[in-house]
Motif scaffolding. Sequence first.
Motif, PDB file in Angstrom:
ATOM      1  N   LYS A   1       0.737  -0.946   0.332  1.00  0.00           N
ATOM      2  CA  LYS A   1       0.182   0.385   0.231  1.00  0.00           C
ATOM      3  C   LYS A   1       1.046   1.116   0.349  1.00  0.00           C
ATOM      4  O   LYS A   1       0.912   2.347  -0.555  1.00  0.00           O
ATOM      5  CB  LYS A   1      -0.940   0.208   1.115  1.00  0.00           C
TER       6      LYS A   1
ATOM      7  N   THR B   1       2.938   1.720  -3.784  1.00  0.00           N
ATOM      8  CA  THR B   1       2.071   1.157  -4.815  1.00  0.00           C
ATOM      9  C   THR B   1       2.302   0.591  -5.306  1.00  0.00           C
ATOM     10  O   THR B   1       2.338   0.613  -6.712  1.00  0.00           O
ATOM     11  CB  THR B   1       1.885   2.724  -5.316  1.00  0.00           C
TER      12      THR B   1
ATOM     13  N   PRO C   1       1.933  -3.214  -7.442  1.00  0.00           N
ATOM     14  CA  PRO C   1       0.077  -3.554  -8.192  1.00  0.00           C
ATOM     15  C   PRO C   1       0.427  -4.899  -7.102  1.00  0.00           C
ATOM     16  O   PRO C   1       1.198  -6.081  -7.276  1.00  0.00           O
ATOM     17  CB  PRO C   1       0.632  -3.852  -9.143  1.00  0.00           C
TER      18      PRO C   1
ATOM     19  N   ASP D   1      -5.895  -8.486  -7.642  1.00  0.00           N
ATOM     20  CA  ASP D   1      -7.352  -8.038  -7.674  1.00  0.00           C
ATOM     21  C   ASP D   1      -8.079  -8.571  -8.342  1.00  0.00           C
ATOM     22  O   ASP D   1      -9.396  -8.893  -8.336  1.00  0.00           O
ATOM     23  CB  ASP D   1      -7.480  -6.685  -7.789  1.00  0.00           C
TER      24      ASP D   1
ATOM     25  N   SER E   1      -3.291  -4.079  -9.801  1.00  0.00           N
ATOM     26  CA  SER E   1      -3.314  -3.028 -10.150  1.00  0.00           C
ATOM     27  C   SER E   1      -2.833  -2.358  -8.504  1.00  0.00           C
ATOM     28  O   SER E   1      -2.582  -3.821  -7.388  1.00  0.00           O
ATOM     29  CB  SER E   1      -4.980  -3.076  -9.751  1.00  0.00           C
ATOM     30  N   THR E   2      -2.947  -1.472  -9.129  1.00  0.00           N
ATOM     31  CA  THR E   2      -1.975  -0.812  -7.676  1.00  0.00           C
ATOM     32  C   THR E   2      -3.600  -0.057  -6.453  1.00  0.00           C
ATOM     33  O   THR E   2      -3.017   0.815  -5.644  1.00  0.00           O
ATOM     34  CB  THR E   2      -1.499   1.110  -8.369  1.00  0.00           C
ATOM     35  N   GLU E   3      -4.776   0.378  -7.026  1.00  0.00           N
ATOM     36  CA  GLU E   3      -5.781   0.447  -6.878  1.00  0.00           C
ATOM     37  C   GLU E   3      -6.127  -0.269  -5.178  1.00  0.00           C
ATOM     38  O   GLU E   3      -6.749   0.087  -3.891  1.00  0.00           O
ATOM     39  CB  GLU E   3      -6.738   0.943  -7.364  1.00  0.00           C
ATOM     40  N   HIS E   4      -5.791  -1.719  -5.562  1.00  0.00           N
ATOM     41  CA  HIS E   4      -5.796  -2.667  -4.165  1.00  0.00           C
ATOM     42  C   HIS E   4      -7.421  -1.966  -3.396  1.00  0.00           C
ATOM     43  O   HIS E   4      -7.847  -2.387  -2.460  1.00  0.00           O
ATOM     44  CB  HIS E   4      -4.549  -2.085  -2.649  1.00  0.00           C
ATOM     45  N   LYS E   5      -8.201  -2.332  -4.883  1.00  0.00           N
ATOM     46  CA  LYS E   5      -9.675  -2.375  -3.740  1.00  0.00           C
ATOM     47  C   LYS E   5     -10.473  -3.584  -3.731  1.00  0.00           C
ATOM     48  O   LYS E   5     -11.113  -3.914  -2.677  1.00  0.00           O
ATOM     49  CB  LYS E   5     -10.469  -1.628  -5.467  1.00  0.00           C
ATOM     50  N   LYS E   6      -9.924  -4.846  -4.654  1.00  0.00           N
ATOM     51  CA  LYS E   6      -9.712  -6.126  -3.746  1.00  0.00           C
ATOM     52  C   LYS E   6      -8.431  -6.633  -3.702  1.00  0.00           C
ATOM     53  O   LYS E   6      -7.334  -5.879  -4.769  1.00  0.00           O
ATOM     54  CB  LYS E   6      -9.852  -7.103  -4.765  1.00  0.00           C
ATOM     55  N   SER E   7      -8.323  -7.090  -2.317  1.00  0.00           N
ATOM     56  CA  SER E   7      -6.569  -8.453  -2.423  1.00  0.00           C
ATOM     57  C   SER E   7      -7.096  -9.373  -1.864  1.00  0.00           C
ATOM     58  O   SER E   7      -8.154  -9.529  -1.199  1.00  0.00           O
ATOM     59  CB  SER E   7      -5.816  -7.381  -1.526  1.00  0.00           C
TER      60      SER E   7
END
Length: 284
Positions: free
Chosen positions: A131, A134, A136, A139, A194-200
């Motif tokens: 996090k 950032t 990846p 996800d 992804s770097t958004e980390h909405k799902k991990s």
Amino acid sequence: MIAQNSISIFIFFDAYFNENSLISHILPSSKSKFPIFNSPASTSATIHENSNGEIEDSHVLVGVGFETCFSFLFLKSCTNNINQIFDIFPNDREFLEKAQISYIKKNLYAKKRYFSTIYAYEVRLPYDIVKEETIPAIDDFYVFNKKENENNHNDFSKKIPNGILIESNNEKTFSGLKKLGYFNAGYGLWYHVSTEHKKSYSHINYLFGPKADIPIPGWFQPSLYPLSINTNDELSLGSNRPLKDFKAMDYHQFDYEVYLFVKHRVTAKLPSFNLVANKKLKIV
């Protein structure tokens, strides 16, 4: 003297052909930039409860893949695609040293092959580092199936799952998909980072048979179709296969189908109950 020469020859062949041998851990193999399976086991990660009362794993999946080996007597040759996973890392050795590379001790060939093995591995990093820097992380997962792609009239010559073709606006080049964050793990399995980390996700596992399941909270099956391990797996009906014709069909022929299961890094709070003194408790 003859015995000593025999031992020396054995060590030489073991070091050259067996990437998991003790010698190859001391002298890393030239076949891979990063020696595989040298990191601590993923079970060393800590699990705690966050402020929302949810169960949280301290590590997150950044890549998965397979190591395929052929062995005969004391000769062993292995290949893997772990180099593509480390392409997502910054050029800093510090992150590589903190990565946990571990494998599931389950031969995905099961009893179908005598000289070949397939072992799945996972690459994990502490979520705080992922996090903060950032980096990846995975996800989403996809599994290729010819029947699914045929029904949607998509080109499956390169074995790209239909879901990826839709999401990527029908991108069919591997270089183009890689730029979009899609990676081919092998045997029909793809994943997206992804770097958004909405799902991990924190773990993977593979079970045999279309009706297999993991009832533990947090685990789920991302695809109804099996990996392309055995013959005709790409044409399998998967978990959607009806069981009403069990008298006319031998369902044991599907026992060796391999299905992917993944675990969310954050799991909803587990249910709890209080035991009352002098009350009977029945476990079914």
